[in-house]
Design a protein around this motif. Structure first.
Motif, PDB file in Angstrom:
ATOM      1  N   ASN A  77       1.009  -1.337  -0.024  1.00  0.00           N
ATOM      2  CA  ASN A  77      -0.013   0.131  -0.127  1.00  0.00           C
ATOM      3  C   ASN A  77       0.880   1.451  -0.125  1.00  0.00           C
ATOM      4  OD1 ASN A  77      -2.400  -1.516   0.607  1.00  0.00           O
ATOM      5  ND2 ASN A  77      -1.771  -1.654   2.607  1.00  0.00           N
ATOM      6  N   THR A  78       0.309   2.189  -0.670  1.00  0.00           N
ATOM      7  CA  THR A  78       1.067   3.562  -0.436  1.00  0.00           C
ATOM      8  C   THR A  78       0.028   4.821  -0.535  1.00  0.00           C
ATOM      9  OG1 THR A  78       1.194   4.028  -2.939  1.00  0.00           O
ATOM     10  CG2 THR A  78       2.949   2.885  -1.940  1.00  0.00           C
ATOM     11  N   GLY A 111       3.296   3.459   9.721  1.00  0.00           N
ATOM     12  CA  GLY A 111       3.553   2.124  10.243  1.00  0.00           C
ATOM     13  C   GLY A 111       3.942   0.920   9.271  1.00  0.00           C
ATOM     14  N   ASN A 112       3.698  -0.057   9.482  1.00  0.00           N
ATOM     15  CA  ASN A 112       4.339  -1.075   8.682  1.00  0.00           C
ATOM     16  C   ASN A 112       3.237  -1.347   7.380  1.00  0.00           C
ATOM     17  OD1 ASN A 112       2.146  -2.358  10.124  1.00  0.00           O
ATOM     18  ND2 ASN A 112       3.506  -4.195  10.617  1.00  0.00           N
ATOM     19  N   ASP A 113       1.980  -0.729   7.377  1.00  0.00           N
ATOM     20  CA  ASP A 113       1.236  -0.990   6.313  1.00  0.00           C
ATOM     21  C   ASP A 113       1.270  -0.125   4.936  1.00  0.00           C
ATOM     22  OD1 ASP A 113      -0.303  -2.849   7.737  1.00  0.00           O
ATOM     23  OD2 ASP A 113      -1.678  -1.358   8.736  1.00  0.00           O
ATOM     24  N   ASP A 148       9.665   1.571  -0.395  1.00  0.00           N
ATOM     25  CA  ASP A 148      10.646   1.553   0.587  1.00  0.00           C
ATOM     26  C   ASP A 148      10.105   1.377   2.261  1.00  0.00           C
ATOM     27  OD1 ASP A 148      12.885   1.296   2.142  1.00  0.00           O
ATOM     28  OD2 ASP A 148      13.777   3.314   1.608  1.00  0.00           O
ATOM     29  N   SER A 149      10.339   0.538   2.801  1.00  0.00           N
ATOM     30  CA  SER A 149       9.668   0.522   4.315  1.00  0.00           C
ATOM     31  C   SER A 149      11.108   0.211   5.305  1.00  0.00           C
ATOM     32  CB  SER A 149       8.734  -0.606   4.451  1.00  0.00           C
ATOM     33  OG  SER A 149       8.397  -0.925   5.609  1.00  0.00           O
ATOM     34  N   ARG A 150      10.876   0.875   6.452  1.00  0.00           N
ATOM     35  CA  ARG A 150      11.556   0.374   7.581  1.00  0.00           C
ATOM     36  C   ARG A 150      11.466  -0.817   8.046  1.00  0.00           C
ATOM     37  NH1 ARG A 150       8.686   4.620  10.396  1.00  0.00           N
ATOM     38  NH2 ARG A 150       6.946   3.461  11.608  1.00  0.00           N
ATOM     39  N   PHE A 151      10.529  -1.667   7.801  1.00  0.00           N
ATOM     40  CA  PHE A 151      10.263  -3.036   8.144  1.00  0.00           C
ATOM     41  C   PHE A 151      10.788  -3.954   6.859  1.00  0.00           C
ATOM     42  CE2 PHE A 151       7.085  -0.370  10.259  1.00  0.00           C
ATOM     43  CZ  PHE A 151       7.585  -0.712  11.506  1.00  0.00           C
ATOM     44  N   SER A 157      11.466  -0.279  -6.850  1.00  0.00           N
ATOM     45  CA  SER A 157      10.660   0.373  -7.491  1.00  0.00           C
ATOM     46  C   SER A 157      10.065  -0.117  -8.795  1.00  0.00           C
ATOM     47  CB  SER A 157      11.500   1.576  -8.190  1.00  0.00           C
ATOM     48  OG  SER A 157      12.583   0.978  -9.162  1.00  0.00           O
ATOM     49  N   GLN A 158       8.860   0.562  -9.275  1.00  0.00           N
ATOM     50  CA  GLN A 158       8.044  -0.397 -10.264  1.00  0.00           C
ATOM     51  C   GLN A 158       7.660   0.688 -11.438  1.00  0.00           C
ATOM     52  OE1 GLN A 158       5.513  -3.411  -9.305  1.00  0.00           O
ATOM     53  NE2 GLN A 158       3.815  -2.198 -10.342  1.00  0.00           N
TER      54      GLN A 158
END
Length: 170
Positions: A77-78, A111-113, A148-151, A157-158
């Protein structure tokens, strides 16, 4: 005798929904496809140019390869906030107008979502007049999204193709 003047709005609002189709992706992630919902608003410059801000909820789904070689379905999700630019350039009929659109922005990490990253879109639009000042707006084009996510340990990239339909009030 009274003279009737059409009142021109100084602002615009767009509400769109559509599909995202992945073309190519970097890293271990296969191209993902999904859907998007967009809301944008801003300044109407005499129906010749529209400049504003928007927010979108983009949901991607696709397959990825795990470290052990197995395949896994992934949802990404973004929530990008973007600058919105639209400009009509050709009147095809009394009811139809062809135009161009460009969006550029950034999706913050929530968050992580929700993944963070730059987003850019460019494409063409077709506006079909519904009533004075309101169009049914079709858009199609190319987009680029960074994830990019810290998790997650592997940013990627796409490249995408998108198609949307929505209401454009100007």
């Amino acid at each position: 005798m009274m003279q009737a003047n059409a009142q021109r709005r100084g602002t615009y609002t767009a509400l769109q929904a559509g599909g995202i189709f992945g073309l190519a992706s970097t890293g271990i992630q296969d191209p993902m496809s999904g859907y998007q919902f967009q809301f944008s608003f801003g300044r109407n410059f005499y129906d010749r140019m529209y400049l504003g801000l928007g927010i979108s909820n983009d949901v991607y789904r696709g397959k990825s390869t795990l470290a052990d070689g197995s395949r896994s379905t992934r949802r990404v999700n973004t929530l990008p906030v973007f600058a919105d630019f639209k400009a009509p350039f050709a009147r095809l009929s009394p009811l139809g107008t062809l135009g161009t659109m460009v969006n550029a922005g950034y999706a913050p990490s929530i968050g992580n979502d929700y993944f963070k990253g730059f987003v850019g879109k460019a494409g063409i639009t077709y506006g079909h007049l519904l009533v004075e000042g309101s169009d049914l707006l079709f858009s199609a084009g190319y987009s680029f999204q960074q994830f990019d996510s810290r998790f997650a340990s592997n940013p990627f990239s796409q490249h995408n193709v998108f198609i949307t339909i929505g209401l454009f009030v100007h």
